[in-house]
Design an enzyme around this catalytic site. Structure first.
Site, short mmCIF file in Angstrom:
data_model
loop_
_atom_site.label_atom_id
_atom_site.label_comp_id
_atom_site.label_asym_id
_atom_site.label_seq_id
_atom_site.Cartn_x
_atom_site.Cartn_y
_atom_site.Cartn_z
N LYS A 226 -56.67 -22.69 0.46
CA LYS A 226 -57.05 -23.26 1.76
C LYS A 226 -56.07 -24.37 2.10
O LYS A 226 -56.10 -25.45 1.51
CB LYS A 226 -58.47 -23.81 1.76
CG LYS A 226 -58.93 -24.03 3.21
CD LYS A 226 -59.98 -25.08 3.38
CE LYS A 226 -59.49 -26.49 3.43
NZ LYS A 226 -58.59 -26.85 4.55
N GLU B 206 -55.75 -33.90 -8.02
CA GLU B 206 -54.53 -34.71 -7.92
C GLU B 206 -54.65 -35.47 -6.63
O GLU B 206 -54.61 -34.88 -5.54
CB GLU B 206 -53.31 -33.81 -7.92
CG GLU B 206 -53.10 -33.21 -9.30
CD GLU B 206 -52.09 -32.12 -9.28
OE1 GLU B 206 -50.97 -32.41 -8.89
OE2 GLU B 206 -52.44 -31.00 -9.65
N GLU C 68 -54.75 -47.02 0.30
CA GLU C 68 -53.68 -46.07 0.58
C GLU C 68 -53.58 -45.91 2.09
O GLU C 68 -54.49 -45.35 2.72
CB GLU C 68 -53.99 -44.72 -0.08
CG GLU C 68 -52.84 -43.76 0.03
CD GLU C 68 -53.15 -42.41 -0.58
OE1 GLU C 68 -54.27 -41.91 -0.43
OE2 GLU C 68 -52.22 -41.83 -1.19
P1 NAD Z 1 -57.89 -34.84 2.30
O1 NAD Z 1 -58.55 -35.15 1.01
O2 NAD Z 1 -58.53 -35.32 3.55
O3 NAD Z 1 -57.75 -33.26 2.46
C1 NAD Z 1 -57.16 -32.48 1.46
C2 NAD Z 1 -57.74 -31.08 1.54
O4 NAD Z 1 -59.13 -31.15 1.28
C3 NAD Z 1 -57.58 -30.44 2.91
O5 NAD Z 1 -57.29 -29.08 2.76
C4 NAD Z 1 -58.96 -30.63 3.53
O6 NAD Z 1 -59.30 -29.63 4.46
C5 NAD Z 1 -59.86 -30.53 2.31
N1 NAD Z 1 -61.13 -31.23 2.51
C6 NAD Z 1 -61.36 -32.34 3.27
N2 NAD Z 1 -62.68 -32.67 3.24
C7 NAD Z 1 -63.29 -31.75 2.44
C8 NAD Z 1 -64.63 -31.54 2.04
N3 NAD Z 1 -65.62 -32.34 2.45
N4 NAD Z 1 -64.89 -30.50 1.20
C9 NAD Z 1 -63.91 -29.68 0.80
N5 NAD Z 1 -62.62 -29.80 1.17
C10 NAD Z 1 -62.31 -30.84 1.97
O7 NAD Z 1 -56.39 -35.36 2.16
P2 NAD Z 1 -55.23 -35.26 3.23
O8 NAD Z 1 -55.47 -36.29 4.28
O9 NAD Z 1 -55.02 -33.84 3.64
O10 NAD Z 1 -53.95 -35.65 2.35
C11 NAD Z 1 -53.63 -36.96 2.05
C12 NAD Z 1 -54.11 -37.30 0.64
O11 NAD Z 1 -53.53 -36.39 -0.30
C13 NAD Z 1 -53.64 -38.66 0.21
O12 NAD Z 1 -54.70 -39.34 -0.42
C14 NAD Z 1 -52.52 -38.37 -0.79
O13 NAD Z 1 -52.30 -39.37 -1.73
C15 NAD Z 1 -53.03 -37.12 -1.41
N6 NAD Z 1 -51.95 -36.39 -2.08
C16 NAD Z 1 -51.90 -36.39 -3.45
C17 NAD Z 1 -50.86 -35.73 -4.12
C18 NAD Z 1 -50.80 -35.71 -5.62
O14 NAD Z 1 -50.05 -34.92 -6.16
N7 NAD Z 1 -51.55 -36.53 -6.31
C19 NAD Z 1 -49.87 -35.06 -3.38
C20 NAD Z 1 -49.94 -35.08 -1.99
C21 NAD Z 1 -50.99 -35.75 -1.34
#
Ligand code: NAD
Length: 498
Positions: free
Chosen positions: A191, A267, A400
């Site tokens: 997804k 992650e 962040e």
């Molecule tokens: P997010 O957590 O909002 O979303 C990530 C994914 O989770 C998306 O596909 C989203 O649709 C899904 N999601 C959101 N809410 C959900 C729910 N309630 N239930 C199930 N799935 C859900 O994060 P984002 O805004 O897309 O990305 C930014 C974040 O990602 C930052 O915190 C960044 O640090 C992190 N990130 C971490 C790494 C790593 O390797 N550690 C790499 C890249 C980004």
């Protein structure tokens, strides 16, 4: 293509044939509900594509396709060297379609085309190549039993892997998960983030073209609380690899407990410190990399070096050097090869960043940037911004922000630097700049971070694991350790007559 002009990229963008339906069982299909959502270019506000909005019904269909493909062994039972050939072909197809994939990511989430062409797409291809080349070199074990017993310990694919990824590196995050999971023989339901679903759909189509059988690689675009949750709570998903925010990573751990106890590999976020000591001889290089560490990809990087810890004697000089670099990294049209910084992913993210900036203007010393801007009168852009005198308990230093916002925190000695650096719930990455070898090793040993880079920032490669400590999660992508997520250890104990 590095000679392409803005006009070249614009005409290529206009000619794109964007895939926007879910990819299930080897075919593009509409969402079961018929619903769609718009994918918008944050640099212009224009709608790029109308995308199938998958939900629980589509996740069900994709998991069923993945399960059937796994159970009949069409992929899992291939010899590793045969899977290798297919995945190598996929790596080649990514390279052959580099311009198209780079454009999809640039248009979908605002990154500059030069980075997409030179970093994101070549990176994705190299990850597939690396895992293809690795998979036929992973051996099992023979346990030290006595005569009459032969105990084999093998690594077997877990089955159906659910992967949920963020929007900041759309193709690369999909590739990090899919490359290792596919090489190990699993089927996948991916997804992508709702803010950037386009390159993942094309990736799955290219995988089919390379020879990954139907049903093995499925992509369901949709929203987190519907499609993402359905994948996390699905009883027939064997493992969930997640990259995204810490808050949502915690939800996936709950989803697992509420469903089938699938292993979850989070992650998540970061607030990485970059420690510059006065004994660092090449301060120009340190400043170049400190600027890269926070302004690359508009600061929308999990391991962004968003806290700059500077030893007090060099603080004023170093801040001046950073201001110069910030001023020369102003945002521009992402399709213009001259642009060094692109657009913020969308309006919501831009407003969130600006809330931190406005609060920061009242609580710290703004030394450059601090404004939202437009390019050609449009879009979501934020100036590279630096705050000095940020107290370690200021939200600028704790949260962040996920934007091009740097917080400078001075320190007086090594112990204080380490204490400030570790004073965070996160532990994804850290950097140290010093020409004192003993100090480099000492400080690296004491920093709580999954990756510590010394005299560089954000060191990352397929050959080393990437992931965090503390609330940055415990999943690891890259390196052979990624197979720990996508394989289960299996013991086969054979009794025989000695
Ligand atoms: P997010 O957590 O909002 O979303 C990530 C994914 O989770 C998306 O596909 C989203 O649709 C899904 N999601 C959101 N809410 C959900 C729910 N309630 N239930 C199930 N799935 C859900 O994060 P984002 O805004 O897309 O990305 C930014 C974040 O990602 C930052 O915190 C960044 O640090 C992190 N990130 C971490 C790494 C790593 O390797 N550690 C790499 C890249 C980004």
């Amino acid at each position: 293509m590095l000679n392409h002009t803005l006009e070249d990229w614009e005409s290529k963008a206009a000619a794109l044939n964007i895939r926007s339906r879910a990819f299930i069982g080897g075919k593009f299909v509409d969402a079961h509900s018929g619903r769609t959502f718009s994918s918008t270019n944050p640099a212009t506000g224009e709608v790029l594509a109308v995308v199938a909005e998958g939900d629980a019904a589509d996740i069900d269909a994709a998991v069923a396709a993945a399960r059937a493909a796994f159970d009949d062994g069409r992929w899992a039972h291939l010899a590793p060297e045969d899977r290798k050939e297919v995945i190598l072909k996929l790596a080649g197809l990514l390279r052959a379609n580099l311009e198209e994939l780079a454009l999809l990511d640039s248009l979908d989430m605002g990154k500059v085309i030069t980075d997409a062409v030179t970093i994101d797409v070549p990176g994705a291809a190299s990850f597939f190549q690396w895992y293809a080349e690795a998979i036929d070199k992973v051996y099992g074990e023979v346990a030290p039993t006595g005569s009459g017993d032969l105990a084999l310990v093998t690594r077997v694919p877990v089955g159906v892997v659910g992967a949920v990824v963020p929007w900041n590196f759309p193709l690369d995050m999909a590739a990090w998960k899919a490359s290792a999971a596919l090489a190990a023989g699993n089927s996948i339901v991916l997804k992508p983030a709702e803010r950037s679903p386009l390159s993942a759909l094309r990736l799955a189509e290219l995988a089919l073209e390379a020879g990954v059988p139907e049903g093995v690689f499925n992509v369901v675009p949709g929203f987190g609380p519907t499609a993402g949750k359905a994948l996390g709570t699905h009883m027939n998903v064997d493992c969930l690899a997640f990259t995204g925010s810490t808050a949502v990573g915690k939800m996936f751990m709950q989803y697992s407990g509420q469903s089938n106890m699938k292993p979850v590999w989070p992650e998540t976020g970061g607030k990485s410190p970059n420690l510059v000591f006065a004994d660092c001889e090449n301060l120009e290089a340190a400043a170049d990399m400190a600027a890269f560490g926070i302004f690359f990809n508009q600061g929308e990087v999990c391991s962004a070096n968003s806290r700059l810890l500077i030893e007090r004697p060099i603080r004023d000089r170093f801040v001046e050097m950073m201001i110069k670099r910030a001023e020369s990294a102003q945002p521009g049209n992402p399709l213009d090869p001259a642009s060094r910084m692109g657009a913020i992913v969308d309006e919501t993210q831009t407003m969130g960043i600006m809330e931190f900036v406005e609060a920061g203007k009242r609580s710290a010393n703004l030394v450059t940037g601090g404004r939202r801007v437009t390019v050609n009168g449009k879009g979501c852009f934020v100036q590279p911004t630096i705050f000095d005198d940020v107290s370690p308990d200021n939200p600028l230093a704790r949260d962040e922000i996920f934007g091009p916002i740097l917080s400078v925190i001075p320190f007086d000695n090594e112990d204080e630097a380490i204490t400030i650096a570790n004073d965070t719930v996160y532990g994804l990455a850290a950097s140290v700049w010093t020409d004192n070898l003993g100090r480099a090793i000492r400080v690296a040993e004491n920093l709580h971070a999954g990756t510590v880079s010394v005299n560089t920032v954000d060191a990352l490669s397929a050959v080393t694991p990437f992931g965090g400590m503390k609330q940055s999660g415990f999943g690891r992508d890259l390196s052979l350790h990624s197979f720990d997520k996508y394989t289960a250890l299996k013991t086969t104990w054979i009794k025989y007559k000695p």
